[in-house]
Design a protein around this motif. Structure first.
Motif, PDB file in Angstrom:
ATOM      1  N   ASP A   1       0.820  -1.215   0.000  1.00 36.75           N
ATOM      2  CA  ASP A   1       0.000   0.000   0.000  1.00 36.75           C
ATOM      3  C   ASP A   1       0.857   1.270   0.000  1.00 36.75           C
ATOM      4  O   ASP A   1       0.438   2.320   0.470  1.00 36.75           O
ATOM      5  N   THR A   2       2.069   1.167  -0.532  1.00 36.38           N
ATOM      6  CA  THR A   2       2.922   2.341  -0.705  1.00 36.38           C
ATOM      7  C   THR A   2       2.577   2.994  -2.039  1.00 36.38           C
ATOM      8  O   THR A   2       2.514   2.325  -3.066  1.00 36.38           O
ATOM      9  N   VAL A   3       2.350   4.291  -2.015  1.00 34.03           N
ATOM     10  CA  VAL A   3       2.028   5.024  -3.236  1.00 34.03           C
ATOM     11  C   VAL A   3       3.254   5.033  -4.153  1.00 34.03           C
ATOM     12  O   VAL A   3       4.345   5.434  -3.743  1.00 34.03           O
ATOM     13  N   ILE A   4       3.045   4.579  -5.400  1.00 37.56           N
ATOM     14  CA  ILE A   4       4.139   4.538  -6.386  1.00 37.56           C
ATOM     15  C   ILE A   4       3.847   5.396  -7.605  1.00 37.56           C
ATOM     16  O   ILE A   4       4.683   5.500  -8.507  1.00 37.56           O
ATOM     17  N   GLY A   5       2.680   6.026  -7.640  1.00 37.09           N
ATOM     18  CA  GLY A   5       2.351   6.922  -8.741  1.00 37.09           C
ATOM     19  C   GLY A   5       1.035   7.614  -8.475  1.00 37.09           C
ATOM     20  O   GLY A   5       0.252   7.177  -7.622  1.00 37.09           O
ATOM     21  N   TRP A   6       0.794   8.697  -9.204  1.00 37.83           N
ATOM     22  CA  TRP A   6      -0.455   9.438  -9.039  1.00 37.83           C
ATOM     23  C   TRP A   6      -0.857  10.084 -10.350  1.00 37.83           C
ATOM     24  O   TRP A   6      -0.031  10.297 -11.236  1.00 37.83           O
ATOM     25  N   ILE A   7      -2.144  10.371 -10.447  1.00 42.35           N
ATOM     26  CA  ILE A   7      -2.691  11.088 -11.600  1.00 42.35           C
ATOM     27  C   ILE A   7      -3.792  11.995 -11.093  1.00 42.35           C
ATOM     28  O   ILE A   7      -4.506  11.649 -10.144  1.00 42.35           O
ATOM     29  N   ALA A   8      -3.924  13.172 -11.695  1.00 46.35           N
ATOM     30  CA  ALA A   8      -4.960  14.123 -11.288  1.00 46.35           C
ATOM     31  C   ALA A   8      -5.248  15.059 -12.453  1.00 46.35           C
ATOM     32  O   ALA A   8      -4.443  15.185 -13.383  1.00 46.35           O
ATOM     33  N   VAL A   9      -6.405  15.703 -12.382  1.00 48.27           N
ATOM     34  CA  VAL A   9      -6.772  16.673 -13.416  1.00 48.27           C
ATOM     35  C   VAL A   9      -7.102  18.013 -12.787  1.00 48.27           C
ATOM     36  O   VAL A   9      -7.473  18.108 -11.623  1.00 48.27           O
ATOM     37  N   ALA A  10      -6.968  19.027 -13.618  1.00 47.95           N
ATOM     38  CA  ALA A  10      -7.369  20.385 -13.263  1.00 47.95           C
ATOM     39  C   ALA A  10      -8.221  20.912 -14.409  1.00 47.95           C
ATOM     40  O   ALA A  10      -8.004  20.555 -15.574  1.00 47.95           O
ATOM     41  N   PRO A  11      -9.201  21.739 -14.100  1.00 47.80           N
ATOM     42  CA  PRO A  11      -9.975  22.342 -15.186  1.00 47.80           C
ATOM     43  C   PRO A  11      -9.085  23.275 -15.995  1.00 47.80           C
ATOM     44  O   PRO A  11      -8.170  23.886 -15.442  1.00 47.80           O
ATOM     45  N   ILE A  12      -9.342  23.370 -17.293  1.00 45.90           N
ATOM     46  CA  ILE A  12      -8.517  24.278 -18.097  1.00 45.90           C
ATOM     47  C   ILE A  12      -9.040  25.704 -18.042  1.00 45.90           C
ATOM     48  O   ILE A  12      -8.326  26.638 -18.401  1.00 45.90           O
ATOM     49  N   SER A  13     -10.293  25.849 -17.604  1.00 47.11           N
ATOM     50  CA  SER A  13     -10.910  27.172 -17.544  1.00 47.11           C
ATOM     51  C   SER A  13     -12.074  27.131 -16.566  1.00 47.11           C
ATOM     52  O   SER A  13     -12.679  26.077 -16.358  1.00 47.11           O
ATOM     53  N   GLY A  14     -12.408  28.272 -16.027  1.00 42.97           N
ATOM     54  CA  GLY A  14     -13.576  28.387 -15.178  1.00 42.97           C
ATOM     55  C   GLY A  14     -14.849  28.670 -15.972  1.00 42.97           C
ATOM     56  O   GLY A  14     -15.940  28.675 -15.414  1.00 42.97           O
ATOM     57  N   ARG A  15     -14.711  28.879 -17.272  1.00 45.69           N
ATOM     58  CA  ARG A  15     -15.874  29.158 -18.123  1.00 45.69           C
ATOM     59  C   ARG A  15     -16.698  27.893 -18.318  1.00 45.69           C
ATOM     60  O   ARG A  15     -16.162  26.824 -18.563  1.00 45.69           O
ATOM     61  N   THR A  16     -17.990  28.012 -18.229  1.00 42.11           N
ATOM     62  CA  THR A  16     -18.905  26.878 -18.325  1.00 42.11           C
ATOM     63  C   THR A  16     -18.717  26.091 -19.610  1.00 42.11           C
ATOM     64  O   THR A  16     -18.801  24.858 -19.601  1.00 42.11           O
ATOM     65  N   VAL A  17     -18.466  26.756 -20.708  1.00 43.54           N
ATOM     66  CA  VAL A  17     -18.329  26.080 -21.994  1.00 43.54           C
ATOM     67  C   VAL A  17     -17.182  25.060 -21.996  1.00 43.54           C
ATOM     68  O   VAL A  17     -17.203  24.094 -22.744  1.00 43.54           O
ATOM     69  N   TYR A  18     -16.197  25.251 -21.126  1.00 46.38           N
ATOM     70  CA  TYR A  18     -15.058  24.340 -21.044  1.00 46.38           C
ATOM     71  C   TYR A  18     -15.165  23.347 -19.894  1.00 46.38           C
ATOM     72  O   TYR A  18     -14.183  22.701 -19.523  1.00 46.38           O
ATOM     73  N   ALA A  19     -16.345  23.169 -19.330  1.00 48.82           N
ATOM     74  CA  ALA A  19     -16.521  22.275 -18.185  1.00 48.82           C
ATOM     75  C   ALA A  19     -16.156  20.833 -18.507  1.00 48.82           C
ATOM     76  O   ALA A  19     -15.835  20.063 -17.610  1.00 48.82           O
ATOM     77  N   GLY A  20     -16.188  20.446 -19.758  1.00 49.62           N
ATOM     78  CA  GLY A  20     -15.857  19.083 -20.157  1.00 49.62           C
ATOM     79  C   GLY A  20     -14.436  18.902 -20.635  1.00 49.62           C
ATOM     80  O   GLY A  20     -14.112  17.892 -21.276  1.00 49.62           O
ATOM     81  N   VAL A  21     -13.571  19.860 -20.333  1.00 48.53           N
ATOM     82  CA  VAL A  21     -12.172  19.789 -20.766  1.00 48.53           C
ATOM     83  C   VAL A  21     -11.267  19.950 -19.547  1.00 48.53           C
ATOM     84  O   VAL A  21     -11.401  20.909 -18.787  1.00 48.53           O
ATOM     85  N   VAL A  22     -10.368  18.998 -19.376  1.00 50.48           N
ATOM     86  CA  VAL A  22      -9.440  19.036 -18.245  1.00 50.48           C
ATOM     87  C   VAL A  22      -8.018  18.806 -18.741  1.00 50.48           C
ATOM     88  O   VAL A  22      -7.799  18.278 -19.832  1.00 50.48           O
TER      89      VAL A  22
END
Length: 165
Positions: free
Chosen positions: A59-80
Motif C-alpha cells: 500500500d505504498t504510493v508509487i504513482g499518481w494522476i490528477a486533473v485540473a480544469p482548463i478554464s472556469g468558463r462553463t463552456v469548457y466544463a468538459g475539458v481538463v
C-alpha cells in the motif's frame, strides 16, 4: 502488475504524492515547475473526483494522476488537463498506463469529453504512453517557456472521448 492497485487519492497520501512529484520535477523533463507545490495548493488546484494513486503490495504510493480544469468558463466544463507521475523506482511496470486508464474511465463517467496535456518533446516515454492511450498530437508550442535557463517546446496532446458526445 498484479501487485499494483489503483484507488482514489487521499489526504494521507500527500507526502508520497508530493515526493513523487518532486522526483519527476528533479528529473528535468516533466514540467516547467521546479518545486512541487504545498499540499494545500495541490489540493485546491486538482478536481477531487478525478485524483488517483497507484499502490504496491504494501500500500505504498508509487504513482499518481490528477486533473485540473482548463478554464472556469462553463463552456469548457468538459475539458481538463491531467498530470501523471510515477516513482522512478516503479517506472516501466505499467503504472502510468493503469492510472491513465482509470482516469479516462472516471472522466468519461462524469461527462468530460477532452483530456489534454503538455509534454516536453524529450519525454519520449510519456509521448508513447499517451499515444497508446488514444491521445493525439495537436501541435508543438515552440519556445513556450524557459526552464533552467533555456527555452523549451511543449507537445500539446489531447484525447477526445468516443463515449461522451
Amino acid at each position: 502488475m498484479a501487485d499494483i492497485t489503483v484507488r482514489p487519492l487521499r489526504d494521507a497520501d500527500a507526502d508520497r504524492v508530493l515526493a513523487i512529484y518532486q522526483a519527476g520535477l528533479d528529473a528535468g523533463n516533466a514540467s516547467f515547475e521546479t518545486t512541487a507545490p504545498t499540499w494545500a495548493a495541490f489540493n485546491a488546484a486538482k478536481l477531487p473526483e478525478h485524483r488517483f494513486v497507484a499502490t504496491d503490495g504494501n500500500d505504498t504510493v508509487i504513482g499518481w494522476i490528477a486533473v485540473a480544469p482548463i478554464s472556469g468558463r462553463t463552456v469548457y466544463a468538459g475539458v481538463v488537463e491531467h498530470s501523471v507521475y510515477v516513482d522512478p523506482a516503479a517506472q516501466g511496470r505499467g503504472v502510468a498506463r493503469l492510472l491513465l486508464d482509470t482516469l479516462i474511465a472516471s472522466t468519461e463517467a462524469a461527462g468530460i469529453w477532452t483530456i489534454q496535456s503538455g509534454v516536453f518533446p524529450e519525454n519520449a516515454a510519456s509521448l508513447t504512453l499517451h499515444e497508446r492511450a488514444g491521445f493525439r498530437v495537436i501541435g508543438v508550442r515552440e519556445r513556450v517557456g524557459r526552464h533552467h535557463g533555456r527555452w523549451r517546446d511543449v507537445v500539446l496532446l489531447e484525447r477526445r472521448s468516443p463515449a461522451v458526445t
